[in-house]
Design an enzyme around this catalytic site. Structure first.
Site, mmCIF file in Angstrom:
data_model
loop_
_atom_site.group_PDB
_atom_site.id
_atom_site.type_symbol
_atom_site.label_atom_id
_atom_site.label_comp_id
_atom_site.label_asym_id
_atom_site.label_seq_id
_atom_site.Cartn_x
_atom_site.Cartn_y
_atom_site.Cartn_z
ATOM 1 C CG HIS A 82 -86.266 -47.564 -36.230
ATOM 2 N ND1 HIS A 82 -84.887 -47.385 -36.390
ATOM 3 C CD2 HIS A 82 -86.499 -48.460 -37.100
ATOM 4 C CE1 HIS A 82 -84.463 -48.123 -36.873
ATOM 5 N NE2 HIS A 82 -85.221 -49.056 -37.634
ATOM 6 C CD GLU A 107 -84.233 -44.003 -35.641
ATOM 7 O OE1 GLU A 107 -84.372 -45.087 -34.548
ATOM 8 O OE2 GLU A 107 -84.048 -43.971 -36.807
ATOM 9 N NE ARG A 157 -80.247 -48.076 -39.703
ATOM 10 C CZ ARG A 157 -81.221 -48.866 -39.393
ATOM 11 N NH1 ARG A 157 -82.643 -48.661 -39.900
ATOM 12 N NH2 ARG A 157 -81.064 -50.166 -38.858
#
Ligand SMILES: NC(=O)c1ccc[n+]([C@@H]2O[C@H](COP(=O)([O-])OP(=O)(O)OC[C@H]3O[C@@H](n4cnc5c(N)ncnc54)[C@H](O)[C@@H]3O)[C@@H](O)[C@H]2O)c1
Ligand SMILES: O=C(O)[C@H](O)COP(=O)(O)O
Length: 600
Positions: A336, A317, A288
């Protein structure tokens, strides 16, 4: 003892013995959209019935981010599925009041507002992946909403992406690719570093970390790991040494991050810790973004402490386009993508769809994040005790004068099993449900039982009595005691001063076996009348015939007495609610000193 063959209005509603059984297991997490369950809810919680009435057909599942087709197909067999992607927070809050379950990936914030906007209808949030840092777990728990995730299906994908970033970073693949595509041919600029013989510190030795470690060993790296909760023997089994945080960061040539984002790991890589690292360290992050202080990383890159970083995840994000970190020439980034393989997404979709459907059907999910996970076989074995626990809680609170002032409750389990072989979390939750639901409009389930008890200032302590003998059945008895209260049925107060009820499971059926100091034996299948009287012949017949005349079916009767012709407590199981006049007539029997009707 049957008073009449013709059913009363209430016995039409609860027509058979089986329909009288509470839906303890299913209502633990959620209520089934079937009539019997709804009938039970209507009795105990009219507000909840209104919510549930919409479920008599099919529940609605909102899928807020793209999910694999196999998972959607599974969901559609059971529920109305609304696939609405890219909802704004406001749109999500508006829609959620029409949904029983919500499925998200990491791109949707399931905030407190979402739970508050659901009006109590949202019962399950499914996170189609591992990290649940985008779900407000505290708010979910307070609202009795189960959160489940899909923790296994993307492990390999994430590990493979970690290795892809590691090797691509070491050999400047992304930078060289961009350079060639812009017409350059810079063979000297993109000389890389080798992995073989280098030390890789895996930070977080869980599912992904372990798979990364395994693969890195195959690349000839020396692998160490830091994880305060991982067992050393699991690491040793694949040739990895578990070390302290400081040793890991100060000896590593490469760091690969695989811990969850929690308050303890937030910005764990910061200025102070970058300063402890070897000059020229390289960092991979597929965990993360928030575990790295991104500004500190830019400073460490500029200072040459960190030679390179390869990042799949970011604090925000998508990250801002002008982010110095993203634009840094020594940084490789992906959007991601760790879980984004065809195989992983199909697996995750199935894993989460099964968990959500199971939870909607009232099963305890194996991947529950905010409720105890109880294996299916344990659940089957505990089922009658779960019912017993709820009924004892329900009985005990009704014996308290006014039903209020309950602050201190002790639950005692008598069992031949040792504490490690008897998981009582489920039982405690059900006692709590039984205690609280009759005196409030709160919907209590396994998820919010502890929270609800705490919020109401009810302290529930547990005690074990270890019995000799065969541990074949999980429990011999459960006793519920409420301290420092007055009782509407004085005989329910034990010698030590608490309202006390005790029960056992006999032939799979929960029985009430003790009230105060009096031994009784009545099956907990209908409602109960408790009656203290002077022990004398004819009492059973007198009470039985009043109930018969009043069209109330008696299922069970038992008398417990302290001594012949002294005081006795009669426990009478009745299928129907006796009318006021029936109860009045019982109260008027001269030998009856006190009595109480208890609604189960
Ligand atoms: N980039 C992606 O697409 C992607 C894909 C899968 C998983 N992930 C993320 O990777 C992380 C790990 O996933 P997992 O499936 O291996 O989870 P996991 O729960 O199996 O492993 C996490 C490990 O971190 C350890 N840990 C907790 N606190 C720690 C600390 N302070 N220091 C070191 N270790 C600590 C835990 O003990 C556990 O062993 C999660 O944050 C998850 O969200 C990202
Ligand atoms: O925690 C996870 O499972 C990963 O970060 C994957 O997230 P995603 O489902 O948004 O790809």
């Amino acid at each position: 003892m049957a008073a009449s063959a013709s059913p009363s209005p209430s016995s039409t509603l609860f027509s058979s013995r089986s329909s009288l059984k509470p839906s303890s297991l299913s209502s633990l997490i959620y209520r089934l959209p079937v009539a019997v369950n709804l009938r039970h809810q209507r009795r105990h919680n009219p507000q909840q019935f209104i919510v549930l009435s919409s479920l008599e057909s099919k529940p609605t599942v909102l899928v807020a981010e793209k999910l694999g087709q196999a998972g959607l197909d599974l969901l559609k067999n059971f529920a109305n599925v609304d696939c609405s992607y890219n909802l704004s927070p406001e749109e999500l809050c508006t829609k959620i009041s029409l949904c029983d379950a919500l499925i998200v990936r990491s791109g949707t914030k399931v905030s407190r507002e979402v739970f508050e906007s659901s009006g109590g209808r949202l019962k399950v949030v499914g996170r189609a992946g591992v990290g649940i840092d985008n779900v407000d777990l505290g708010a979910a728990t307070e609202h009795g909403c189960l959160v489940v995730n899909a923790p296994t299906a993307n492990t390999v994908a994430a590990a493979e992406h970690g290795i892809a970033l590691l090797t691509a970073m070491a050999r400047n693949v992304a930078q060289a690719d961009a350079s060639v595509k812009s017409g350059k041919w810079l063979r000297n600029k993109y000389v890389g570093v080798s992995l073989v013989g280098k030390t890789l510190a895996v930070m977080g030795f869980g599912k992904v970390g372990t798979e990364v470690a395994r693969r890195a060993k195959g690349l000839g790296m020396h692998v160490i790991a830091h994880d305060p909760y991982a067992p050393a023997d699991r690491a040793h089994a694949i040739g990895v040494d578990l070390v302290s945080f400081d040793e890991a960061i100060s000896t590593a040539d490469f760091l690969s991050l695989h811990m969850p984002l929690t308050p303890a790991t937030s910005k764990i890589l910061n200025d102070e810790n970058f300063a402890k690292m070897k000059k020229g360290v390289r960092i991979v992050n597929v965990a993360r973004g928030g575990v790295i202080d991104e500004d500190a990383l830019v400073r460490a890159l500029d200072a040459g402490i960190v030679a390179q970083a390869a990042l799949d995840v970011f604090t925000v994000e998508p990250p801002p386009k002008d982010s110095k970190l993203i634009q840094h020439e020594n940084v490789t980034v992906t959007p991601h993508l760790g879980a984004s393989t065809m195989e992983a997404q199909e697996g995750v979709a199935i894993e989460i769809a099964e968990a959500v459907v199971g939870a909607l059907q009232g099963e305890l999910a194996a991947t529950a994040v905010n409720a105890p996970m109880v294996p299916a076989e344990v659940l089957t074995e505990l089922k009658p005790y779960v019912t017993l626990a709820e009924k004892l809680g329900r009985l005990a609170v009704q014996l308290v004068a006014g039903g209020s002032g309950v602050k201190s409750v002790k639950v005692t389990y008598a069992s031949a099993r040792g504490p490690d072989d008897l998981d009582t979390r489920l039982l405690r939750a059900m006692v709590t449900k039984g205690l609280i639901e009759p005196i409030s409009s709160v919907f209590v389930n396994l998820v919010n039982a502890d929270f609800t008890a705490k919020q109401r200032g009810v302290r529930i302590s547990e005690e074990r009595v270890i019995l000799d003998g065969s541990p074949e059945s999980p429990l011999e008895s459960i006793q519920v005691q409420i301290a420092n209260v007055e009782s509407r049925f004085a005989s329910a107060i034990s010698e030590s001063g608490e309202v006390t009820v005790e029960g056992k499971v006999k032939d799979g059926i929960p029985h009430l076996t003790k009230v105060g100091a009096f031994e009784v034996d009545v099956s907990l299948e209908g409602n109960i009348i408790l009656c203290r009287q002077v022990d004398q012949p004819g009492m059973i017949g007198t009470v039985g015939s009043i109930l018969g005349e009043e069209n109330v079916n008696v299922s069970f009767m038992s008398v417990g007495r302290i001594a012949p012709r002294k005081q006795a407590v009669m426990a009478i199981g009745v299928d129907e609610h006796p009318s006021k006049s029936a109860l009045k007539r019982i109260g008027e029997i001269p030998a009856v000193e006190e009595f109480v009707f208890l609604d189960l």
